[in-house]
Design a protein around this motif. Structure first.
Motif, PDB file in Angstrom:
ATOM      1  N   PRO A  99     -13.227  -0.802  -2.068  1.00  0.00           N
ATOM      2  CA  PRO A  99     -14.082  -1.330  -3.075  1.00  0.00           C
ATOM      3  C   PRO A  99     -13.512  -2.465  -3.975  1.00  0.00           C
ATOM      4  O   PRO A  99     -12.095  -2.408  -4.058  1.00  0.00           O
ATOM      5  N   ASP A 100     -14.244  -3.237  -4.386  1.00  0.00           N
ATOM      6  CA  ASP A 100     -13.752  -4.272  -5.157  1.00  0.00           C
ATOM      7  C   ASP A 100     -13.594  -4.053  -6.489  1.00  0.00           C
ATOM      8  O   ASP A 100     -14.437  -4.228  -7.589  1.00  0.00           O
ATOM      9  N   ILE A 101     -12.226  -3.240  -7.090  1.00  0.00           N
ATOM     10  CA  ILE A 101     -12.363  -2.703  -8.243  1.00  0.00           C
ATOM     11  C   ILE A 101     -11.033  -3.280  -8.963  1.00  0.00           C
ATOM     12  O   ILE A 101      -9.985  -3.557  -8.253  1.00  0.00           O
ATOM     13  N   PRO A 102     -10.864  -3.563 -10.257  1.00  0.00           N
ATOM     14  CA  PRO A 102      -9.507  -3.711 -10.916  1.00  0.00           C
ATOM     15  C   PRO A 102      -8.447  -3.318 -10.559  1.00  0.00           C
ATOM     16  O   PRO A 102      -8.429  -1.921 -10.497  1.00  0.00           O
ATOM     17  N   GLY A 103      -7.405  -3.841 -10.024  1.00  0.00           N
ATOM     18  CA  GLY A 103      -6.139  -2.891 -10.017  1.00  0.00           C
ATOM     19  C   GLY A 103      -5.822  -2.366  -8.384  1.00  0.00           C
ATOM     20  O   GLY A 103      -4.821  -1.837  -8.090  1.00  0.00           O
TER      21      GLY A 103
END
Length: 492
Positions: free
Chosen positions: A159-163
């Motif tokens: 998934p494209d999530i921060p960090g």
């Protein structure tokens, strides 16, 4: 080092296969058996994801964990179990089954069927043409007289999530090739990979937290995920459903990972494993040169011929066509497509009607799948919800496994559940689901019943041996008959 044939001038083949995993090997074998010349291209290890980072290593790792759990369910044996599986022994077993990630044996297998193996990155240049770029930068162009078969599989979908980049999460590859047990492991995703990895690493001593947006194993009957979740919780795993990870943080390279959840809470783990689906490995194989979208799933007909490509020459097999991301189903497609390629090459008529020699009908009606959790979860065909959505008039038959004495002898206090989904108009099975210790060995009988559309009146004459777990069939069919008789009385 290239393993292409000695005569580099020979670049024309009847069939070019891109991908040398089990699917690619099967279509190559089928084409060779029909007398067609075949080139097989592989850029990683011959044997593919299944052999080195998925099916084979995961089951090699899980079997000791399940064997210990099975022993603990039998009085007299449980007293001999004094601890967890020996991790060194478990990892050594895994290494043996993946041949220490040495693919020379599988390379020899490809050659033994009479196919030529080319190591390197295969990419379509134009219709019927594949260029192979080797590690040293040299290239070999292969042309296909009759077919190019794409069997490049899929990759983890992160998934494209921060960090997430800084967190360096595990995927199925790290989950199956690691030889170190993390003290705390967060598993994100409640599908097949997620529940198997949670079962494995909890069994080897990690404290596992399993995070899922929905119920576990959501494509199976609801009770399957419920029983697996219950068992994981009893094994001290922290199972949380209805949650999502919104951010990750790992300030120190060797330090812990902090997961931020959608309710604002945080979770700390030593490693995090994402099992959040797959994406097709088609982004860099030249799809654009033949009018297709790079990185897309490939839409195919019943013979696995890619739609929207002229000329009846491009096939897509296994994960890349998204029909069923299962090795055994991809091999089935490969065998069927290999026969179709041979028939088209010889100018023979195709038998592509439902259940014909050149039709992958089972992809829609009889896909078997097993999750090697504790307890195992196995299913084939349609769930009750899927059957109703497809417009079938159905009834379901549900029983706990303790109805069968064979199950009780298999494990003291055997806990499991079975369901049949019956088409009431034709009185055949549309689907079956089993959850319990050892139920994977029940599945093929159900698959035969579903694929063969065996009438229930005939199926009840298939006698299960006493005392086996398979006796559950007797009780399920008897329960169906009682239900039907009661329904007739009620409507009289």
């Amino acid at each position: 080092m290239s393993e292409s044939p000695e005569n580099q001038e020979v670049t024309a083949y009847d069939v070019v296969v891109v991908g040398a995993g089990p699917v690619g090997q099967n279509v190559a074998d089928r084409a060779r058996a029909a007398g067609l010349s075949v080139a097989v291209v592989e850029r990683e290890l011959v044997g593919g994801e299944c052999s080195y980072w998925a099916c084979v290593p995961s089951k090699a790792l899980l079997r000791p964990v399940i064997a210990v759990a099975d022993a603990r369910r039998v009085d007299g044996a449980r007293q001999a179990v004094t601890g967890r599986p020996d991790t060194d022994g478990v990892f050594a077993r895994r290494n043996r089954y993946v041949t220490d990630w040495d693919d020379s044996g599988q390379a020899r297998l490809v050659k033994s069927i009479g196919a030529d193996l080319f190591r390197g990155h295969g990419r379509l240049d134009c219709p019927r043409q594949v260029t192979v770029t080797r590690d040293d930068g040299t290239r070999q162009t292969l042309t296909a007289r009759h077919a190019v078969a794409i069997a490049t599989g899929s990759r983890p979908n992160l998934p494209d999530i921060p960090g997430i980049k800084e967190a360096r999460p595990w995927t199925n590859r790290h989950g199956t090739d690691s030889s170190t047990v993390p003290a705390r492991l967060a598993v994100v995703g409640g599908g097949g990979v997620g529940v198997e990895m949670a079962t494995l690493w909890q069994g080897l001593g990690a404290q596992v937290t399993l995070l899922a947006r929905r119920r576990l194993i959501p494509r199976l009957e609801p009770f399957a995920g419920d029983l697996v979740a219950q068992s994981l919780s009893e094994a001290s795993a922290d199972v949380r459903t209805g949650v999502q990870v919104t951010a990750l943080s790992r300030p120190e390279r060797e330090g812990p990972v902090t997961l931020t959840l959608d309710d604002g809470s945080e979770l700390e783990a030593d490693e995090v494993l994402f099992a959040t689906g797959r994406t097709p490995a088609t982004s860099d194989i030249g799809l654009g040169t033949v009018g297709l979208t790079p990185g897309s799933w490939l839409d195919v007909d019943t013979t696995c011929l890619v739609k929207d490509v002229d000329g009846d020459w491009l096939y897509a097999l296994g994960d890349v066509n998204r029909r069923a991301l299962l090795t055994h189903q991809g091999k089935y497609q490969a065998r069927t497509a290999g026969d179709a390629i041979a028939a088209r090459a010889a100018g023979r008529l195709l038998d592509d009607a439902p259940w014909g020699d050149h039709a992958t009908t089972a992809d829609q009606h009889a896909v078997p799948q097993v999750f090697f959790t504790d307890p195992e979860a196995a299913a084939v065909g349609l769930t009750a919800e899927q059957a109703e959505h497809a417009g079938h008039r159905i009834t379901t038959v549900d029983l706990d496994f303790n109805a069968a004495q064979g199950a009780n002898l298999y494990a003291d206090g055997y806990r499991g559940h079975a369901r049949l989904v019956v088409d009431v108009d034709r009185e055949i099975l549309l689907g079956a689901t089993f959850v319990g210790p050892g139920v994977s060995e029940l599945l093929h009988s159900a698959t035969i019943a579903v694929a063969g559309e065996v009438p229930l009146k005939r199926l009840r004459h298939a006698i299960a041996c006493f005392p086996t777990v398979s006796e559950i069939w007797l009780f399920l069919l008897a329960a169906y008959q009682r239900n039907q008789e009661a329904s007739k009385i009620g409507s009289a």
